[in-house]
Design an enzyme around this catalytic site. Sequence first.
Site, PDB file in Angstrom:
ATOM      1  N   GLY A  11      25.298   6.376  46.976  1.00  0.00           N
ATOM      2  CA  GLY A  11      25.486   7.765  47.419  1.00  0.00           C
ATOM      3  C   GLY A  11      24.414   8.652  46.820  1.00  0.00           C
ATOM      4  N   ALA A  12      23.222   8.066  46.674  1.00  0.00           N
ATOM      5  CA  ALA A  12      22.150   8.715  45.905  1.00  0.00           C
ATOM      6  C   ALA A  12      21.657  10.019  46.532  1.00  0.00           C
ATOM      7  CB  ALA A  12      20.986   7.742  45.718  1.00  0.00           C
ATOM      8  N   ILE A  16      26.447  14.840  44.230  1.00  0.00           N
ATOM      9  CA  ILE A  16      26.508  14.363  42.831  1.00  0.00           C
ATOM     10  C   ILE A  16      25.208  13.633  42.491  1.00  0.00           C
ATOM     11  CG2 ILE A  16      27.700  12.822  41.197  1.00  0.00           C
ATOM     12  CD1 ILE A  16      30.313  13.492  42.612  1.00  0.00           C
ATOM     13  N   GLY A  17      24.760  12.791  43.426  1.00  0.00           N
ATOM     14  CA  GLY A  17      23.500  12.055  43.225  1.00  0.00           C
ATOM     15  C   GLY A  17      22.359  12.993  42.864  1.00  0.00           C
ATOM     16  N   GLN A 114      30.636  -3.860  47.953  1.00  0.00           N
ATOM     17  CA  GLN A 114      29.797  -3.577  46.782  1.00  0.00           C
ATOM     18  C   GLN A 114      30.180  -4.474  45.598  1.00  0.00           C
ATOM     19  OE1 GLN A 114      29.566   0.701  46.218  1.00  0.00           O
ATOM     20  NE2 GLN A 114      28.565   0.968  48.192  1.00  0.00           N
ATOM     21  N   VAL A 131      32.817   6.491  40.547  1.00  0.00           N
ATOM     22  CA  VAL A 131      33.045   7.938  40.637  1.00  0.00           C
ATOM     23  C   VAL A 131      33.706   8.265  41.982  1.00  0.00           C
ATOM     24  CG1 VAL A 131      31.881  10.188  40.719  1.00  0.00           C
ATOM     25  CG2 VAL A 131      31.052   8.418  39.150  1.00  0.00           C
ATOM     26  N   ASN A 133      35.953   8.601  45.122  1.00  0.00           N
ATOM     27  CA  ASN A 133      37.426   8.596  45.178  1.00  0.00           C
ATOM     28  C   ASN A 133      38.011   7.738  46.288  1.00  0.00           C
ATOM     29  OD1 ASN A 133      38.255  10.211  43.018  1.00  0.00           O
ATOM     30  ND2 ASN A 133      37.486  12.017  44.067  1.00  0.00           N
ATOM     31  N   ASP A 161      37.883  14.983  33.982  1.00  0.00           N
ATOM     32  CA  ASP A 161      39.201  15.526  33.636  1.00  0.00           C
ATOM     33  C   ASP A 161      39.271  15.796  32.130  1.00  0.00           C
ATOM     34  OD1 ASP A 161      40.057  14.962  36.376  1.00  0.00           O
ATOM     35  OD2 ASP A 161      39.831  12.892  35.737  1.00  0.00           O
ATOM     36  N   ARG A 164      37.157  18.830  31.371  1.00  0.00           N
ATOM     37  CA  ARG A 164      37.841  20.042  31.854  1.00  0.00           C
ATOM     38  C   ARG A 164      38.943  20.436  30.874  1.00  0.00           C
ATOM     39  NH1 ARG A 164      38.436  17.867  38.110  1.00  0.00           N
ATOM     40  NH2 ARG A 164      36.584  18.892  38.952  1.00  0.00           N
ATOM     41  N   HIS A 189      42.737   9.381  38.173  1.00  0.00           N
ATOM     42  CA  HIS A 189      41.933  10.575  38.451  1.00  0.00           C
ATOM     43  C   HIS A 189      42.492  11.224  39.710  1.00  0.00           C
ATOM     44  CE1 HIS A 189      38.858  13.416  39.292  1.00  0.00           C
ATOM     45  NE2 HIS A 189      38.626  12.862  40.461  1.00  0.00           N
TER      46      HIS A 189
END
Length: 328
Positions: A11-12, A16-17, A114, A131, A133, A161, A164, A189
């Site tokens: 997901g580069a 987030i990537g 994967q 990471v 979900n 989490d 946070r 999560h």
Amino acid sequence: MKTPVRVAVTGAAGQIGYSLLFRIASGEMLGKDQPVILQMLELPMEKAQAALKGVMMELEDCAFPLLAGMVGTDDPMVAFKDADVALLVGAMPRGPGMERKDLLLKNAEIFTVQGKAINAVASRDIKVLVVGNPANTNAYIAMKSAPDINPGNFTAMLRLDHNRALSQLAIKAGVDVAGIEKLVVWGNHSPTMYPDYRFATVAGGSLKDRIGDESWNRDTFIPKVGKRGAAIIEARGLSSAASAANAAIDHIRDWSLGTNGKWATMGIPSDGSYGIPKDVIYGFPVVCKDGKYEIVQGLEIDEYSRSMMDKTLAELEEERAGVAHLLG
Ligand code: NAX
């Protein structure tokens, strides 16, 4: 010069990537003396591959001294080849009208593929962080799809989490975030997670005593941490990205370089500790040393904590049952 570490990121080209890759390449994850080779996976679609190419051009333009090489690909067998670390960020997002069950199954397909590729071509000592979900269950699927790799090498991200919760506690107690130790977030999560500061200390004293207010814990703190992701979406119009990337960096840095005796929260396959069934990927308090983690043992679990830990466990068991037929 140290041998470069191969870091696979899926997901580069996602949000987030985009926050993650530059920090890995600058040495924030594995150390300022540790060269890295980035092996980036994206979907085969033209748009995703073009975006990945753009990210790689920007990485080039940073001229990072520690970036010893880059690979961009749509093939998991290439992305995970000899990988020492894998950050599995890419996942199928929940679309309009999509049932939670369908989301689980769609992601189960991705993480089976994967996991199998990791099993086939990655380093036998690979450290995997999921990471994407539903992170705990995706990590479980990848782990079960990679029978030749130690199951303990598959982990899920509870660190966002944890971070946070740390900040909310620091604000409430009026203390420095860096001074708080011995916090844990148990479980999944998801909003069912249980952030638990009963053991936390600040300047050697009890944080719980300092805060006092038990109703704040149950009525404000726990729901606030659990719903923080939704609050970010509400405010930003997009889900957490920089903070998620930061948590991923914290997770792998602590696992690889150690925590100096301090606690961190990691989603890891249970060994049966605290009554959590074996293999369930669950948030536990850990201490990391020499590239390994160990669950902090001997914590007293009171009645309220048990009920919270069981609730988040029940959700994980349900997710696991929903994908069991795919895992043989
Ligand atoms: P984006 O949609 O911005 O990016 C995801 C990227 O992954 C896209 O570029 C997509 O093309 C790619 N992708 C999808 N399937 C893929 C596959 N099979 N192989 C390779 N690439 C693939 O999402 P982003 O905001 O980056 O979030 C990524 C994931 O992190 C989501 O599943 C999200 O729910 C999850 N999160 C997890 C968090 C945690 O604490 N565990 C917090 C943040 C975040 O919500």
